[in-house]
Scaffold this active site. Structure first.
Site, mmCIF file in Angstrom:
data_model
loop_
_atom_site.group_PDB
_atom_site.id
_atom_site.type_symbol
_atom_site.label_atom_id
_atom_site.label_comp_id
_atom_site.label_asym_id
_atom_site.label_seq_id
_atom_site.Cartn_x
_atom_site.Cartn_y
_atom_site.Cartn_z
ATOM 1 N N CYS A 2 -17.820 -7.376 1.644
ATOM 2 C CA CYS A 2 -18.717 -7.978 1.868
ATOM 3 C C CYS A 2 -18.359 -9.400 2.646
ATOM 4 O O CYS A 2 -17.124 -10.061 2.518
ATOM 5 C CB CYS A 2 -19.814 -8.631 0.948
ATOM 6 S SG CYS A 2 -20.454 -7.217 0.005
ATOM 7 N N ARG A 27 -13.531 -7.000 7.654
ATOM 8 C CA ARG A 27 -13.372 -6.731 6.310
ATOM 9 C C ARG A 27 -14.173 -5.412 5.757
ATOM 10 O O ARG A 27 -13.983 -4.847 4.753
ATOM 11 C CB ARG A 27 -14.220 -8.006 5.518
ATOM 12 C CG ARG A 27 -13.370 -9.124 5.902
ATOM 13 C CD ARG A 27 -14.512 -10.399 5.463
ATOM 14 N NE ARG A 27 -14.703 -10.246 3.967
ATOM 15 C CZ ARG A 27 -14.046 -11.131 2.960
ATOM 16 N NH1 ARG A 27 -12.823 -11.942 3.456
ATOM 17 N NH2 ARG A 27 -14.395 -11.193 1.824
ATOM 18 N N TRP A 75 -20.757 -4.627 2.205
ATOM 19 C CA TRP A 75 -20.105 -3.287 1.750
ATOM 20 C C TRP A 75 -20.642 -2.696 0.636
ATOM 21 O O TRP A 75 -20.397 -3.284 -0.635
ATOM 22 C CB TRP A 75 -18.710 -3.771 1.673
ATOM 23 C CG TRP A 75 -17.643 -2.655 2.196
ATOM 24 C CD1 TRP A 75 -17.466 -2.116 3.351
ATOM 25 C CD2 TRP A 75 -16.699 -2.271 1.046
ATOM 26 N NE1 TRP A 75 -16.554 -0.975 3.241
ATOM 27 C CE2 TRP A 75 -15.878 -1.152 1.967
ATOM 28 C CE3 TRP A 75 -16.403 -2.216 -0.253
ATOM 29 C CZ2 TRP A 75 -14.946 -0.291 1.438
ATOM 30 C CZ3 TRP A 75 -15.283 -1.525 -0.782
ATOM 31 C CH2 TRP A 75 -14.614 -0.549 0.141
ATOM 32 N N ASN A 99 -21.357 -12.042 -2.278
ATOM 33 C CA ASN A 99 -20.248 -11.200 -2.176
ATOM 34 C C ASN A 99 -19.522 -11.383 -3.832
ATOM 35 O O ASN A 99 -19.417 -12.292 -4.069
ATOM 36 C CB ASN A 99 -19.184 -12.037 -1.364
ATOM 37 C CG ASN A 99 -17.970 -11.099 -1.176
ATOM 38 O OD1 ASN A 99 -17.932 -10.062 -1.768
ATOM 39 N ND2 ASN A 99 -17.107 -11.832 -0.433
ATOM 40 N N GLY A 100 -19.187 -9.959 -4.156
ATOM 41 C CA GLY A 100 -18.780 -9.849 -5.640
ATOM 42 C C GLY A 100 -19.767 -9.052 -6.377
ATOM 43 O O GLY A 100 -20.474 -8.103 -5.696
ATOM 44 N N GLU A 480 6.504 7.339 -3.033
ATOM 45 C CA GLU A 480 5.792 6.288 -2.287
ATOM 46 C C GLU A 480 6.635 5.286 -1.789
ATOM 47 O O GLU A 480 6.553 4.986 -0.620
ATOM 48 C CB GLU A 480 4.637 5.535 -3.257
ATOM 49 C CG GLU A 480 3.843 4.531 -2.718
ATOM 50 C CD GLU A 480 3.099 5.063 -1.475
ATOM 51 O OE1 GLU A 480 3.097 6.161 -0.976
ATOM 52 O OE2 GLU A 480 2.792 4.216 -0.875
ATOM 53 N N LYS A 484 7.104 4.767 2.040
ATOM 54 C CA LYS A 484 6.725 3.347 2.754
ATOM 55 C C LYS A 484 8.047 2.976 3.799
ATOM 56 O O LYS A 484 7.837 2.484 4.755
ATOM 57 C CB LYS A 484 6.653 2.269 1.645
ATOM 58 C CG LYS A 484 5.401 1.919 0.832
ATOM 59 C CD LYS A 484 4.174 1.713 1.755
ATOM 60 C CE LYS A 484 3.706 2.893 2.581
ATOM 61 N NZ LYS A 484 2.614 3.824 1.847
ATOM 62 N N GLU A 487 8.414 5.016 6.855
ATOM 63 C CA GLU A 487 6.997 4.981 7.841
ATOM 64 C C GLU A 487 7.575 3.566 8.610
ATOM 65 O O GLU A 487 7.136 3.505 9.964
ATOM 66 C CB GLU A 487 5.736 4.639 6.908
ATOM 67 C CG GLU A 487 5.133 5.754 6.562
ATOM 68 C CD GLU A 487 3.868 5.632 6.063
ATOM 69 O OE1 GLU A 487 3.705 4.862 4.975
ATOM 70 O OE2 GLU A 487 2.740 6.135 6.720
ATOM 71 N N HIS A 503 21.384 18.072 -9.315
ATOM 72 C CA HIS A 503 21.215 19.630 -9.159
ATOM 73 C C HIS A 503 21.323 19.640 -7.481
ATOM 74 O O HIS A 503 20.946 20.614 -6.810
ATOM 75 C CB HIS A 503 20.029 19.954 -9.472
ATOM 76 C CG HIS A 503 19.737 20.185 -10.999
ATOM 77 N ND1 HIS A 503 20.762 21.007 -11.768
ATOM 78 C CD2 HIS A 503 19.393 19.306 -11.704
ATOM 79 C CE1 HIS A 503 20.432 20.759 -13.113
ATOM 80 N NE2 HIS A 503 19.323 19.557 -12.969
ATOM 81 N N LYS A 599 -3.547 5.307 11.551
ATOM 82 C CA LYS A 599 -4.383 4.934 10.232
ATOM 83 C C LYS A 599 -5.056 6.172 9.628
ATOM 84 O O LYS A 599 -5.139 6.261 8.563
ATOM 85 C CB LYS A 599 -5.090 3.789 10.399
ATOM 86 C CG LYS A 599 -5.543 3.040 9.017
ATOM 87 C CD LYS A 599 -4.520 2.553 8.151
ATOM 88 C CE LYS A 599 -5.104 2.095 6.801
ATOM 89 N NZ LYS A 599 -3.819 2.157 5.803
HETATM 90 O O1 M6R Z 1 -6.939 7.965 4.431
HETATM 91 P P1 M6R Z 1 -5.823 8.961 3.590
HETATM 92 O O2 M6R Z 1 -5.715 8.408 2.293
HETATM 93 O O3 M6R Z 1 -6.512 10.353 3.368
HETATM 94 O O4 M6R Z 1 -4.798 9.247 4.344
HETATM 95 C C1 M6R Z 1 -3.761 9.988 4.020
HETATM 96 C C2 M6R Z 1 -2.333 9.718 4.622
HETATM 97 O O5 M6R Z 1 -2.544 10.010 6.175
HETATM 98 C C3 M6R Z 1 -1.713 8.241 4.397
HETATM 99 O O6 M6R Z 1 -1.863 7.932 2.965
HETATM 100 C C4 M6R Z 1 -0.569 7.921 5.206
HETATM 101 O O7 M6R Z 1 0.348 8.707 4.477
HETATM 102 C C5 M6R Z 1 -0.298 6.417 5.153
HETATM 103 N N1 M6R Z 1 0.250 6.222 6.484
HETATM 104 C C6 M6R Z 1 0.810 6.228 4.103
HETATM 105 O O8 M6R Z 1 1.157 4.849 4.143
#
Ligand code: M6R
Length: 604
Positions: A2, A27, A75, A99-100, A480, A484, A487, A503, A599
């Site tokens: 919010c 936001r 939100w 908000n909260g 993960e 990161k 990417e 292995h 995104k």
């Molecule tokens: O919106 P989602 O969580 O479903 O998206 C899944 C992936 O596309 C997303 O996590 C992607 O791997 C990101 N760029 C990771 O940083």
């Protein structure tokens, strides 16, 4: 999340409120509203959807000369995104925006209903305005009533309240949700959840601290702290650049989002923890009846949080758990049994592959649950049940805070299911809940850690590849970390189970192979250490992340000594996020919008 705005002054109040709300759009929100008090008359407008709908509704409404007004983008957390649930909420002669989350709203609401108060919305917020008006009847002044109300509230809030009897005053309170007040030489007062709506209007701003409350009028800003002591406002110059204000002074949205993790995890926990029990008001208590398997399905980062979840589910609930990559699952003619709970995880709720698997599960008659960050998204609308992660809008393409809140939700959910299935005693639950409460502190970025990572990142800009390695739940974290880095740095990185390196991948070991080793003190430390020593013996360059100093490492990122491996997990998560960020910055890449990536991936 919010957004709040407020204005007191002689300019066009309506426009100032609407422009302010526009600046808070980033936001994320699903409805919006304003209330203006002018010449002792209230005007109130609300609309669901985008701000353009609110603008349309207010197009014939004119404000000139002195007025006070409050506005809000909502939100949804308690109750659907409807006009009735949109803020401002009204009492007999007052309006409030908030908000909260008010954690004790059920108790307050019951008592108000017993007094005959009729509620119009399903929100927690509405109790504030009715409680205020109840107190007003028994108080000497509106301020006394407001103060009493604030001390009756539990939870997190940023609140603005206006009331007819005090038509030149805005009351405010802040605890756990951001809010600031801005001033200028024209005796105007501006409120907002962040700097941006105030740019170009206010010259100086005061950021409220938790526990602050008080009122503003034409001549005065009265601030009180949680001990009811009057305090001085601390004004600073306001930023002048909008984009950097949206980034709160951080260089990138991703960086801001890494720093926000402590707050959003606190939001995710809010109202869901008690002494030895977890509450998910949004879940039907029978959701897990007859369930013998949990199947988690997602893509990318969300897939990694699903993998993390599988360790917790099997460990705590003793329910069989499997994890699927959505793009694989949808075409491999999978067997789906009705005693399986099908869980999809998604930040956006729109990822095409994940959405398709949800449709398949529904078609096969499975019970479905979505863990998602965006309310009203396609997955949220489709699944039988939904848990929102409350991370707020995530702008950086490289997901950070969404992952953090997903893992937090799964940690809570596994304890919740363990209680339902009776696989964890109350003492154990109390211990886990105590640890969960520590997570917001454990992900706070310290200057020491950030500076250390900034400095050592310069040694990791080349090489023929990175291996992030970990065991148990630290393996998904390794995946993960590698994702990161890939990417945003465009360097090749893989996540691998530490014990699996021998292995095959160990053949790659040489000084140009960079190993980022996750070495938790409280989980398989000796075993993980041996795996790293094997790589060190073959001259791989090692960067160890651990609480325990490790002499075989070339570089060392120290995390704090934690009580439990899950707190180590969260601290290491921050370390790998920062490492990727700083490497990418040094390489001169676009951190927030890396090449070739979107995104929200709505194509298969
Ligand atoms: O919106 P989602 O969580 O479903 O998206 C899944 C992936 O596309 C997303 O996590 C992607 O791997 C990101 N760029 C990771 O940083």
């Amino acid at each position: 999340m919010c957004g709040i705005v407020g204005y007191l002054g002689k300019q066009n109040t309506k426009e100032i409120l609407l422009d302010g709300l526009k600046e808070l759009e980033y936001r994320g929100y699903d409805s919006a509203g304003i209330a203006v008090l002018q010449n002792n008359n209230f005007s109130n407008f609300k609309a669901i959807g985008k701000l353009i709908n609110l603008e349309e509704k207010t197009k014939n409404f004119i404000t000139n000369d002195f007025a006070i007004g409050i506005g809000h983008t909502r939100w949804a957390t308690h109750g659907k995104p409807t006009e009735l649930n949109a803020h401002p909420h009204v009492g007999e002669s007052s309006y409030v925006v908030h908000n909260g989350i008010i954690e004790n709203y059920v108790k307050l609401k019951k008592s108000l209903e017993n007094d005959g108060v009729k509620f119009l919305s399903q929100t927690d917020t509405e109790v504030i305005v009715h409680q205020f008006e109840k107190n007003l009847k028994a108080s000497l002044s509106a301020f006394e009533a407001f103060e009493k109300t604030i001390f009756e509230l539990e939870g997190a809030y940023a609140i603005l309240l206006v009331t007819k009897g005090e038509n030149e005053t805005i009351f405010f309170a802040k605890h756990g949700s951001p809010m600031l007040v801005g001033i200028n030489d024209e005796d105007e007062k501006y409120f907002a959840s962040s700097d941006t709506p105030l740019i170009g209007h206010a010259t100086q701003v005061n950021y409220f601290e938790d526990g602050d409350y008080g009122y503003v009028n034409k001549n005065e800003i009265a601030i009180f702290d949680k001990t009811r002591t009057k305090k001085e406002a601390l004004f600073t110059q306001i930023a002048t650049n909008r984009l950097s204000a949206q980034k709160d002074g951080f260089r990138f949205f991703m960086e801001k989002e890494i720093y926000e993790q402590s707050d959003v995890i606190a939001d995710t926990l809010l109202g869901r923890l008690s002494e030895d029990s977890i509450t998910f008001n949004e879940l039907d208590p029978n959701l897990f009846d007859g369930i013998n398997e949990i199947k988690l399905c997602a893509c990318g980062t969300s897939y990694h949080s699903a993998l993390s979840a599988s360790y917790m589910f099997e460990r705590y609930t003793k329910i069989r758990c499997s994890v699927e990559i959505a793009s694989e699952f949808r075409y491999r003619e999978p067997l789906m049994c009705k005693d399986t709970l099908f869980v999809v995880i998604s930040q956006s709720g729109e990822t095409a592959d994940t959405l398709e698997t949800l449709k398949m599960a529904k078609k096969a008659g499975l019970k479905t649950l979505v863990v998602c960050n965006v309310d009203n998204s396609s997955m949220v609308r489709l699944a039988d049940a939904c848990i929102l992660t409350r991370a707020g809008i995530e702008k950086g393409v490289a997901s950070t805070k969404a992952f953090a809140t997903q893992v937090t939700v799964f940690w809570m959910l596994s304890i919740y299911v363990a209680e339902v299935k009776n696989t964890m005693d109350s003492q154990q639950r109390a211990k886990q809940i105590h640890l969960l409460r520590e997570v917001p502190a454990s992900v706070k970025v310290t200057d020491v850690m950030h500076e250390r990572i900034k400095r050592l990142s310069k040694r990791y800009l080349h090489g023929h590849g990175f291996f992030f390695i970990g065991r148990d739940i630290f393996f998904p974290l390794a995946l993960e970390g590698a994702l990161k880095l890939k990417e945003i740095s465009y360097l090749h990185a893989e996540g691998y189970p530490s014990g699996e390196m021998k292995h095959g991948p160990i053949a790659l070991a040489d000084p140009e192979l960079f190993t980022i080793a996750l070495l938790p003190q409280h989980l398989l430390y000796e075993k993980s250490k041996s795996n790293v020593e094997e790589l060190s013996a073959r001259d791989s360059t090692i960067c160890a992340i651990s609480a325990i100093d490790f002499d075989k490492a070339d570089d060392f990122i120290q995390i704090s000594t934690c009580q439990d491996y899950m707190l180590e997990f969260f601290e290491m998560m921050v370390a790998v996020q920062l490492l990727s960020l700083e490497i990418s910055v040094r390489l001169g890449n676009d951190v927030d919008m890396p090449r070739n990536l979107a995104k929200s991936v709505t194509v298969e």
